[in-house]
Write an enzyme that holds these catalytic residues in place. Structure first.
Site, PDB file in Angstrom:
ATOM      1  N   HIS A   1      -2.658   1.491   6.830  1.00  0.00           N
ATOM      2  CA  HIS A   1      -3.010   1.354   5.411  1.00  0.00           C
ATOM      3  C   HIS A   1      -3.168   2.736   4.791  1.00  0.00           C
ATOM      4  O   HIS A   1      -3.593   3.680   5.459  1.00  0.00           O
ATOM      5  CB  HIS A   1      -4.303   0.563   5.242  1.00  0.00           C
ATOM      6  CG  HIS A   1      -4.561   0.154   3.818  1.00  0.00           C
ATOM      7  ND1 HIS A   1      -3.905  -0.901   3.216  1.00  0.00           N
ATOM      8  CD2 HIS A   1      -5.374   0.672   2.862  1.00  0.00           C
ATOM      9  CE1 HIS A   1      -4.319  -1.020   1.962  1.00  0.00           C
ATOM     10  NE2 HIS A   1      -5.209  -0.067   1.723  1.00  0.00           N
TER      11      HIS A   1
ATOM     12  N   HIS B   1      -5.754   1.851  -4.354  1.00  0.00           N
ATOM     13  CA  HIS B   1      -4.856   1.317  -3.316  1.00  0.00           C
ATOM     14  C   HIS B   1      -4.473  -0.119  -3.646  1.00  0.00           C
ATOM     15  O   HIS B   1      -5.063  -0.765  -4.520  1.00  0.00           O
ATOM     16  CB  HIS B   1      -5.517   1.410  -1.938  1.00  0.00           C
ATOM     17  CG  HIS B   1      -6.617   0.412  -1.715  1.00  0.00           C
ATOM     18  ND1 HIS B   1      -6.847  -0.192  -0.503  1.00  0.00           N
ATOM     19  CD2 HIS B   1      -7.575  -0.096  -2.553  1.00  0.00           C
ATOM     20  CE1 HIS B   1      -7.887  -1.015  -0.592  1.00  0.00           C
ATOM     21  NE2 HIS B   1      -8.345  -0.973  -1.822  1.00  0.00           N
TER      22      HIS B   1
ATOM     23  N   CYS C   1       0.821  -1.227   0.000  1.00  0.00           N
ATOM     24  CA  CYS C   1       0.000   0.000   0.000  1.00  0.00           C
ATOM     25  C   CYS C   1       0.846   1.264   0.000  1.00  0.00           C
ATOM     26  O   CYS C   1       0.642   2.158  -0.829  1.00  0.00           O
ATOM     27  CB  CYS C   1      -0.987  -0.028   1.170  1.00  0.00           C
ATOM     28  SG  CYS C   1      -0.261   0.113   2.818  1.00  0.00           S
TER      29      CYS C   1
END
Length: 358
Positions: free
Chosen positions: A321, A333, A273
């Site tokens: 994240h 993402h 990520c």
């Protein structure tokens, strides 16, 4: 005689229990059977029940999240280890250069000492008295004085150089210790990541093919419904980036859609990520730190209502994240292992904050 030998080797007949002895044997046999049955039943009672598909899915989701937390810690440890290794290389180069200069100074000092030894065997007054050319002697004496001053300068320089070489080598030793510790951190975080992912795979293997397909469909729904669906639902260019750099970052992220998630990866063929957001902004000429918990401090914080394409959006209380906002309540993402880079709604995870890079 033969008959006698034959009878001597014949096995004795086994006698069956009768009367009280038979009743005792039967009681013992029944007791043993009951004990065995009880033990078997106890073992079955203590056997761990097989998790339901719903429990498996919950545990797998948790393991993937824990693995991502460990991945960001691994990324941070790797960044520090890389910086430490570079610093150590620079110190070693500096130590080598300083040592070379020190050896040159030592050689110069040796040459001076040799020259003075050859001319300095007699007392200066005696040398003047015996000299057939006093003027020439006085000129040579002045030269020797200057040479003495030069030797003192060289000696002082050598002392300083010795001190600096020792300082640089001590710093290098400290960096070696730091690097060793950071490499141990890397190893620990890597073991945690691989362990969590292996546990997730083992749990998924307990599902039937149909149950596993259900899990993947549900995961796709949570992470944006899959790449092709996301592209149809939210066409590229439906929101305008606030500046050219943000537009470049968003364009890079669109180009990464469909590429696999690989923990620790920063492109160009795979990403995790924070590796994706770092690569996207690097393509726009902006250097971001490596991890989610450092990227959130890499620009100006903005509220969710102020989001614009190119902003970094963060999730979970531990900032574990990150995605790149593209407008319309959506982001691009890298979700998790097995789920490629894709478009997804911000609401799929607990929102933790946002940062505007440029």
């Amino acid at each position: 005689m033969a008959a006698h030998r034959k009878s001597a080797h014949r096995k004795p007949k086994q006698r069956l229990f009768t009367g009280p002895a038979a009743r005792t044997a039967a009681t013992l046999a029944l007791a043993g059977a009951a004990t065995a049955t009880t033990a078997t039943g106890a073992g079955a009672a203590h056997a761990e029940p097989r998790p339901t598909p719903a429990q498996v899915k919950t545990k797998v989701d948790r393991l993937y999240h824990d693995a991502e937390v460990a991945t960001e810690k691994y990324n941070g440890a790797k960044e520090k280890a890389t910086a430490t290794a570079k610093a150590l290389d620079a110190l070693r180069d500096e130590a080598a250069r300083r040592t070379e200069r020190l050896n040159t100074s030592r050689h110069d000092l040796g040459s001076l000492a040799t020259a003075q030894y050859r001319t300095g065997g007699l007392d200066p007054a005696v040398q003047l008295a015996l000299s057939s050319d006093p003027d020439q002697y006085l000129q040579r004496a002045a030269f020797l004085d200057r040479a003495g001053d030069r030797r003192a300068t060289v000696l002082n320089g050598i002392r300083r150089q010795l001190t600096e070489v020792a300082r640089v080598r001590a710093r290098a030793e400290e960096e070696i210790g730091t690097l060793t510790a950071r490499q141990a951190d890397l190893k620990r975080h890597k073991a945690r990541i691989t362990g969590k992912l292996a546990d997730a795979r083992r749990l998924l293997d307990t599902l039937t093919d149909a149950q596993r397909a259900d899990y993947e469909r549900a995961a796709d729904a949570r992470h944006g419904g899959g790449t092709s669906h996301a592209d149809r639902a939210f066409p590229r260019g439906s929101a305008v980036a606030p500046n050219a750099r943000a537009a470049q970052a968003v364009g890079f992220a669109y180009g990464a859609i469909g590429k696999p998630y690989v923990w620790g990866a920063t492109g160009p063929s795979s990403f995790d990520c924070s590796g994706l957001t770092q690569a996207a902004w690097r393509a726009a000429g902006v250097s971001l730190p490596r991890t989610t918990y450092t990227q959130i401090n890499a620009g100006q914080r903005v509220s969710r209502s102020e989001l614009a394409p190119g902003d970094l959006v963060f999730f979970y209380s531990g900032i574990s994240h990150v995605g790149l906002y593209i407008g319309g309540g959506r982001m691009i993402h890298a979700p998790r292992p097995g789920a490629p880079v894709r478009i997804a709604p911000l609401d799929e995870m607990p929102f933790a904050g946002a940062t505007r890079v440029a």
